[in-house]
Write a protein that holds these residues in place. Structure first.
Motif, mmCIF file in Angstrom:
data_model
loop_
_atom_site.group_PDB
_atom_site.id
_atom_site.type_symbol
_atom_site.label_atom_id
_atom_site.label_comp_id
_atom_site.label_asym_id
_atom_site.label_seq_id
_atom_site.Cartn_x
_atom_site.Cartn_y
_atom_site.Cartn_z
ATOM 1 N N PHE A 115 40.909 32.258 69.011
ATOM 2 C CA PHE A 115 41.134 30.980 69.492
ATOM 3 C C PHE A 115 42.593 30.415 68.468
ATOM 4 O O PHE A 115 42.400 31.417 67.360
ATOM 5 N N GLU A 116 43.061 29.863 69.250
ATOM 6 C CA GLU A 116 44.486 28.726 67.921
ATOM 7 C C GLU A 116 43.922 28.842 66.622
ATOM 8 O O GLU A 116 44.219 28.928 66.115
ATOM 9 N N PHE A 117 42.696 28.103 67.189
ATOM 10 C CA PHE A 117 41.629 27.491 65.728
ATOM 11 C C PHE A 117 41.534 28.156 64.820
ATOM 12 O O PHE A 117 41.952 28.001 63.321
ATOM 13 N N GLU A 118 41.318 29.688 65.178
ATOM 14 C CA GLU A 118 40.905 30.774 64.389
ATOM 15 C C GLU A 118 42.013 30.968 63.826
ATOM 16 O O GLU A 118 41.944 32.287 62.644
ATOM 17 N N LYS A 119 43.849 31.018 64.109
ATOM 18 C CA LYS A 119 44.921 31.818 63.642
ATOM 19 C C LYS A 119 44.543 30.873 61.877
ATOM 20 O O LYS A 119 45.275 31.521 61.427
ATOM 21 N N LEU A 120 44.145 30.170 62.049
ATOM 22 C CA LEU A 120 44.854 29.235 60.472
ATOM 23 C C LEU A 120 43.652 29.423 59.431
ATOM 24 O O LEU A 120 42.223 29.586 59.142
ATOM 25 N N PRO A 121 44.628 30.010 57.767
ATOM 26 C CA PRO A 121 43.245 30.545 56.843
ATOM 27 C C PRO A 121 42.319 29.886 57.144
ATOM 28 O O PRO A 121 41.771 30.745 55.839
ATOM 29 N N GLU A 122 42.832 28.833 56.366
ATOM 30 C CA GLU A 122 41.880 27.500 56.191
ATOM 31 C C GLU A 122 40.481 27.611 56.837
ATOM 32 O O GLU A 122 39.433 27.656 56.497
ATOM 33 N N ASN A 123 40.541 28.016 58.041
ATOM 34 C CA ASN A 123 39.502 27.964 58.650
ATOM 35 C C ASN A 123 38.853 28.990 58.296
ATOM 36 O O ASN A 123 37.512 29.163 58.616
ATOM 37 N N VAL A 124 39.623 30.211 58.516
ATOM 38 C CA VAL A 124 38.742 31.366 58.492
ATOM 39 C C VAL A 124 38.969 31.599 56.632
ATOM 40 O O VAL A 124 37.746 31.476 56.598
ATOM 41 N N ALA A 125 38.999 30.487 55.566
ATOM 42 C CA ALA A 125 38.433 30.927 54.560
ATOM 43 C C ALA A 125 37.216 29.869 54.826
ATOM 44 O O ALA A 125 35.883 30.201 53.781
ATOM 45 N N SER A 126 36.839 28.523 55.704
ATOM 46 C CA SER A 126 35.654 28.096 54.750
ATOM 47 C C SER A 126 34.733 29.166 56.042
ATOM 48 O O SER A 126 33.746 28.501 56.130
ATOM 49 N N ALA A 127 35.327 29.769 56.758
ATOM 50 C CA ALA A 127 33.832 30.960 57.612
ATOM 51 C C ALA A 127 33.072 32.212 57.003
ATOM 52 O O ALA A 127 32.388 31.728 56.331
ATOM 53 N N VAL A 128 34.202 32.212 55.787
ATOM 54 C CA VAL A 128 34.097 32.906 55.233
ATOM 55 C C VAL A 128 32.802 32.774 53.957
ATOM 56 O O VAL A 128 32.301 33.133 53.641
ATOM 57 N N LYS A 129 33.695 31.392 53.458
ATOM 58 C CA LYS A 129 32.463 30.693 52.951
ATOM 59 C C LYS A 129 31.127 30.463 53.013
ATOM 60 O O LYS A 129 29.878 30.719 52.385
ATOM 61 N N ARG A 130 31.119 30.258 54.050
ATOM 62 C CA ARG A 130 29.502 29.406 55.460
ATOM 63 C C ARG A 130 29.301 31.182 54.934
ATOM 64 O O ARG A 130 27.991 30.976 55.236
ATOM 65 N N PHE A 131 29.585 31.602 55.490
ATOM 66 C CA PHE A 131 28.647 33.436 55.786
ATOM 67 C C PHE A 131 28.302 34.219 54.373
ATOM 68 O O PHE A 131 27.627 35.238 54.603
ATOM 69 N N VAL B 245 39.035 39.833 52.882
ATOM 70 C CA VAL B 245 38.641 40.285 54.349
ATOM 71 C C VAL B 245 40.965 39.914 54.613
ATOM 72 O O VAL B 245 41.438 39.113 53.593
ATOM 73 N N ALA B 246 41.055 40.846 55.377
ATOM 74 C CA ALA B 246 42.807 40.199 56.028
ATOM 75 C C ALA B 246 42.674 39.095 56.964
ATOM 76 O O ALA B 246 42.277 39.221 57.831
ATOM 77 N N ILE B 247 43.831 38.269 56.569
ATOM 78 C CA ILE B 247 43.970 37.420 57.706
ATOM 79 C C ILE B 247 44.854 38.161 58.675
ATOM 80 O O ILE B 247 46.149 37.902 58.453
ATOM 81 N N ASP B 248 44.227 38.281 59.595
ATOM 82 C CA ASP B 248 45.452 39.030 60.928
ATOM 83 C C ASP B 248 45.837 38.201 62.114
ATOM 84 O O ASP B 248 45.479 38.616 62.885
ATOM 85 N N SER B 249 46.170 36.782 61.689
ATOM 86 C CA SER B 249 46.346 35.787 62.535
ATOM 87 C C SER B 249 47.132 35.773 63.820
ATOM 88 O O SER B 249 46.787 35.132 64.785
#
Length: 365
Positions: A116-132, A138-142
């Motif tokens: 989904f579009e919201f998963e493309k944002l690096p800050e959202n990925v960073a938040s998820a990596v921290k949460r999990f 982790v490579a961000i392949d947006s």
């Protein structure tokens, strides 16, 4: 040393996969039939040189890495996305592999590729990596560039690369974690590192997903992959529509109540008057990818068969107060709503007065 060049796409009941809509019906039919799935990749790279990472928007937990500079190490790529329930269930196993083999000539890299579009944002990925609690790179392949280079179609998928940079094993879906460990050890031995054979004790301490026949498939709400709603009325995507609940509900078909607007990726509640989404499903676990356009948390009341969810059946994101069971949707992500020990059939109702609640998809297990 025996060389292995295997494309391994796990069979039920030990795995489940998250597929784009264009192949979903075909795959669901195969899974229901209980046969092994072979040749589902766009292009198998087994026996070929691993493509270089490309088009990444950044890295987490590491300076930038390249396939070329990783020569001499065994590399496991785990293609995942943080709103995919199949990926989330595989993460504890990836973390265990990282912990077990870290410090040697082995690197595990999570390649985060969004759905989904919201998963493309690096800050959202960073938040998820921290949460999990993910500690490995982790490579961000947006833009899905590296995903496409590796011939991928679904989440999760693992690609194992030997110390010379050749793809030696490919696997799709959940499960086969002991086999994955065996493959890693075989390749580590080729580097000269001797790994003692492990028994199954380490993986047995984690929950292994078991596919249950007749489980409700993933259900998308946006126009791109939606199969429609059960209300039986005409509506125009992108336009606000008042949906009337017919009262009788078929299984595996979502029903809307109140004013909603459908967009390509999601359906959004379009008024501050009360509205709901209802789905009759069959599964052990029920999840939904939900979100809101504002940063202010949105309350979503949750009912199971017309009543608040009992604590013994509630997912990790359910809360309770004097009004009943509810979710607080504070960000776009996967929400854990129902967990039961056995396969059960229920009507799940999500009720809101927020005018920006979004439903992207339901997922089950």
């Amino acid at each position: 040393m025996k060389r292995f060049t295997t494309l391994d796409v796990s069979s039920p009941p030990y795995s489940s996969h998250h597929y784009p809509g264009k192949v979903f019906d075909f795959v669901d039919e195969i899974i229901a039939g209980g046969v092994r799935i072979e040749g589902m990749l766009t292009e198998s790279l087994t026996g070929k040189s691993a493509p270089e990472f490309s088009g990444l928007r950044g890295w987490l937990n590491t300076p930038p890495l390249t396939v070329a500079r990783l020569r001499g190490k065994v590399v496991l790529l785990d293609f995942w996305t943080y709103s995919c329930v199949n990926c989330v269930r595989s993460l504890p196993h990836m973390k265990m592999l990282h912990k077990e083999y870290a410090g040697g000539p082995f690197v595990l890299i999570g390649v985060h590729t969004p759905e989904f579009e919201f998963e493309k944002l690096p800050e959202n990925v960073a938040s998820a990596v921290k949460r999990f609690g993910i500690g490995y790179p982790v490579a961000i392949d947006s833009e899905n560039t590296t995903w496409k280079l590796y011939g991928n179609q679904y989440w999760p998928r693992q690609t194992l690369i030997d110390s010379s940079g050749m793809v030696r094993w490919e696997h799709a879906g959940e499960g086969d974690y002991d086999k994955m460990g065996d493959r890693i050890r075989d390749l580590l031995k080729e580097t000269g590192r001797q790994e003692e054979s492990k028994d199954n004790a380490r993986s047995n301490i984690l929950e292994n997903f078991r596919f249950m026949p007749n489980t409700t498939p993933e259900i998308y709400a946006g126009t791109l992959r939606s199969q429609g709603f059960g209300n039986g009325q005409v509506y125009e995507p992108g336009s606000r529509t008042r949906f009337i609940d017919p009262g009788k509900h078929s299984r595996d078909m979502p029903y809307l109540g109140g004013d909603w607007t459908q967009f390509p990726e999601y359906v959004v509640h379009a008024t501050t008057e009360s509205g709901y989404i209802l789905l009759k499903y069959g599964a052990r676990n029920a999840n939904a990818v939900l979100g809101a356009s504002d940063t202010k948390p949105v309350r979503v009341d949750v009912e199971l068969d017309g009543k608040p969810i009992e604590k013994g059946k509630a997912g990790a994101d359910i809360q309770w107060d004097s009004m009943g069971s509810f979710l607080l949707v504070a960000e776009n992500r996967l929400y854990d709503i129902v967990r039961t020990k056995d396969f059960e059939t229920h009507e799940l109702k999500l009720i809101t007065k927020a005018d920006d609640l979004r439903l992207y998809t339901y997922t089950f297990g």
